[in-house]
Write an enzyme that holds these catalytic residues in place. Sequence first.
Site, mmCIF file in Angstrom:
data_model
loop_
_atom_site.group_PDB
_atom_site.id
_atom_site.type_symbol
_atom_site.label_atom_id
_atom_site.label_comp_id
_atom_site.label_asym_id
_atom_site.label_seq_id
_atom_site.Cartn_x
_atom_site.Cartn_y
_atom_site.Cartn_z
ATOM 1 N N ASP A 122 29.908 28.981 -21.159
ATOM 2 C CA ASP A 122 28.513 29.358 -20.936
ATOM 3 C C ASP A 122 27.697 28.074 -20.938
ATOM 4 O OD1 ASP A 122 29.072 32.061 -20.885
ATOM 5 O OD2 ASP A 122 28.676 32.345 -23.014
ATOM 6 N N ASP A 149 27.790 43.225 -17.296
ATOM 7 C CA ASP A 149 27.370 43.106 -18.698
ATOM 8 C C ASP A 149 26.991 44.500 -19.171
ATOM 9 O OD1 ASP A 149 27.725 40.375 -18.566
ATOM 10 O OD2 ASP A 149 25.621 39.939 -18.173
#
Length: 255
Positions: free
Chosen positions: A11, A130
């Site tokens: 990330d 997500d």
Amino acid sequence: MLKRRIIPCLDVKEGRVVKGIEFVQLRDIGDPVEIAKYYDESGADELVFLDITASTERRQTMLDVVSAVARKVFIPLTVGGGIRSLEDISSLLKAGADKVSLNTLAVESPSLIREAADRFGSQCIVVAIDVKFKDGEYYVYTYGGKQKTDLLAVEWAKQVAALGAGELLVTSMNQDGKQSGYDLSILEQLREVVDIPIIASGGAGNAEHVVEALEKVDAALLASILHDRKTTVEEVKHVCKSHNLPMRFVSTKMD
């Protein structure tokens, strides 16, 4: 039988690898190029590079960082974050990505999944979902987990598979960074409705958690436990192998 895959996740925010809990409380991990090189040399099967603020800041993914990472690694690289057009996908593939991960764009313009698959091939189109369990349902979130949609994860997964996505990257926002295990329920539900590969993400705290996920889906995304050196890719693979899961090892004698 296809080998199960262990995929470290980077990330990236402002050019640095970060990690948080439930998509917030971010802490600095290090330089993406050096971390990517380490995982490549450690036996990772693939890498996922997510520019986690590109969509919310409405800017393009950092092509220079992607290019630098791609030059250092020799395993498939999936890149996501801030992709808004077919041209963005083309730019990322030219920069060295092997696959692109679509999330917000896919939700807002589903037809682009089909267009991207037709133009670049399904094998390089990953749709990231997500999900958050809320009020008894798994809902899809966009913009880095900040915006709830009315889409139910199972229905959305069926739709994107039909549109030509080659793979699903499913992140449980409830489990993200908590290291208490993957959300096996949503993985089971998705496995029942799609035939394309599924990557589990969000919640790995030890190798046994990875085993649980890989008994249901095709690949496991790991971040915290690898970044914090609580274990290694090779150690996780050995545990998976002991549970009779087919794994790829750097040393062929272990295969």
